[in-house]
Design an enzyme around this catalytic site. Structure first.
Site, mmCIF file in Angstrom:
data_model
loop_
_atom_site.group_PDB
_atom_site.id
_atom_site.type_symbol
_atom_site.label_atom_id
_atom_site.label_comp_id
_atom_site.label_asym_id
_atom_site.label_seq_id
_atom_site.Cartn_x
_atom_site.Cartn_y
_atom_site.Cartn_z
ATOM 1 N N LEU A 20 66.489 43.124 -70.704
ATOM 2 C CA LEU A 20 65.173 42.513 -70.600
ATOM 3 C C LEU A 20 64.664 42.794 -69.194
ATOM 4 O O LEU A 20 65.445 42.835 -68.239
ATOM 5 C CB LEU A 20 65.243 40.992 -70.817
ATOM 6 C CG LEU A 20 65.689 40.501 -72.200
ATOM 7 C CD1 LEU A 20 65.811 38.976 -72.192
ATOM 8 C CD2 LEU A 20 64.733 40.949 -73.292
ATOM 9 N N ASP A 21 63.354 42.981 -69.054
ATOM 10 C CA ASP A 21 62.783 43.165 -67.722
ATOM 11 C C ASP A 21 63.144 41.981 -66.836
ATOM 12 O O ASP A 21 63.350 40.860 -67.324
ATOM 13 C CB ASP A 21 61.258 43.274 -67.796
ATOM 14 C CG ASP A 21 60.784 44.538 -68.487
ATOM 15 O OD1 ASP A 21 61.599 45.462 -68.648
ATOM 16 O OD2 ASP A 21 59.600 44.587 -68.864
ATOM 17 N N LYS A 22 63.151 42.213 -65.553
ATOM 18 C CA LYS A 22 63.459 41.152 -64.593
ATOM 19 C C LYS A 22 62.643 39.892 -64.865
ATOM 20 O O LYS A 22 63.180 38.782 -64.878
ATOM 21 C CB LYS A 22 63.177 41.651 -63.170
ATOM 22 C CG LYS A 22 63.276 40.575 -62.098
ATOM 23 C CD LYS A 22 62.806 41.084 -60.753
ATOM 24 C CE LYS A 22 62.750 39.955 -59.733
ATOM 25 N NZ LYS A 22 62.197 40.402 -58.420
ATOM 26 N N THR B 292 61.003 39.015 -67.604
ATOM 27 C CA THR B 292 60.949 38.575 -68.995
ATOM 28 C C THR B 292 62.126 37.632 -69.223
ATOM 29 O O THR B 292 63.259 37.945 -68.862
ATOM 30 C CB THR B 292 61.039 39.759 -69.969
ATOM 31 O OG1 THR B 292 59.902 40.604 -69.777
ATOM 32 C CG2 THR B 292 61.067 39.286 -71.408
#
Length: 330
Positions: free
Chosen positions: A142-144, A146
């Site tokens: 997951l993105d930082k 998110t």
């Protein structure tokens, strides 16, 4: 080098304009070009006193280039006592509800303080090695910024079984993943599919872009509008997204592509900043407090790689997104 070092050069007259990373590779032959590019992107290089983040920037004669080289870090991530919200754990895998702001694995600029560092401390030596030294056990990311559910493998058998499911993305297998996103505006269609290939932007290597031709990678996002916000005169909407593929930044780029970027997305929604003026004062405050894209991985379901049992987990909206939605509804 055991300590941070600083290096500085003035390019001699008659020097032809050349890419910054190539100039530095010539001036610092002890550092690889990839290492120098990472240092540039990490803000460790200045030209005439001003920070430069683009390795391809052309540098001409007379320029004063300064380079800061931080001390080397350990090749293998170290365990760190970082609190984790564990949703489920057994001998094969662990499911984490990741908070926004936590990077999944070490990379340039984030050598420590990551989910991997926390997992090493929590799981000891039991993480799968398939992901490599820097990404033990990591099946998906997951993105930082998110938040939400993420599964990590504790052994190679579990890693392979989970990886096969994620590679299929639920097209023929049991994998289920759903995200909640607050987006600007309300899509015309209540339900829709975004089918648009993605690739690294040629203009900004930090961004992903919709592209045509062979360079792009197949990417499909299914979305459903759950709620218009506020109901009477909507400025935004709550959308549920499901991925048929799992590309970097996929939901963020696809929703921006159809004209509905995520609230709080500084990378793909910067052109919608003035929209915030249409929000109530409470909603403007909640959006400013969010400090990230409004995206949460709310559902994760998969077949247990050892037992075959279907496991399904749900994560409620975190407090920052919930406050934003409550303010938008008012």
């Amino acid at each position: 080098m055991s300590d941070t070092t600083e290096r500085e050069w003035t390019l001699e007259d008659g020097t032809a304009a050349e890419r910054l990373d190539r100039v530095l590779a010539r001036l610092s032959p002890d550092l690889s070009r990839s290492r120098l590019q990472a240092l540039i992107r990490d803000g460790q290089v200045t030209i005439d006193g001003a920070p430069v983040l683009d390795p391809s920037l052309k540098v001409a004669a007379g320029a004063i280039i300064a380079l800061v080289v931080p001390p080397p870090v350990a090749a293998e991530p170290q365990g760190e006592a970082i609190a984790l919200k564990v949703v489920y754990e057994d001998e094969d895998l662990i499911v984490i509800d990741k908070p926004a702001g936590l990077v999944v694995h070490p990379a340039a600029g984030h050598e420590s303080g990551t989910l991997v560092n926390a997992l090493i401390a929590h799981c000891g030596d039991s993480l799968s090695g398939i992901g490599g030294v820097k990404r033990p056990g990591i099946v998906h990311r997951l993105d930082k910024d998110t938040s939400g559910l993420l599964v990590v493998a504790k052994n190679d058998r579990a890693h392979q079984g989970l990886a096969d499911q994620f590679a299929d993305h639920g097209r023929t297998g049991p994998l289920e993943r759903a995200y909640l996103a607050a987006v600007w505006g309300v899509p015309d269609r209540h339900k829709g599919i975004v089918d648009a290939a993605l690739a690294r932007s040629l203009h900004n290597r930090e961004k992903i872009a919709v592209v045509s031709g062979e360079r792009g990678r197949y990417a499909i996002t299914h979305y459903e509008v759950l709620e218009a916000l506020p109901p009477a005169n909507p400025v935004a909407s709550l959308v549920r997204c499901e991925l048929e593929t799992g590309r970097t930044h996929q939901i963020r780029v696809h929703m921006a592509h159809i004209g509905h970027p995520l609230l709080g997305d500084r990378v793909y929604g910067s052109g919608f900043k003035t929209k915030a003026n249409r929000l109530s004062e409470a909603a403007q405050t909640a959006l400013a407090d969010l400090k990230r894209q409004a995206l949460h991985a709310t559902v994760l379901g998969f077949e247990h790689p050892r037992t075959g049992e279907f496991l399904r987990f749900e994560s409620p909206l975190p407090a920052d997104m919930d406050r934003l939605l409550q303010a938008l509804r008012a």
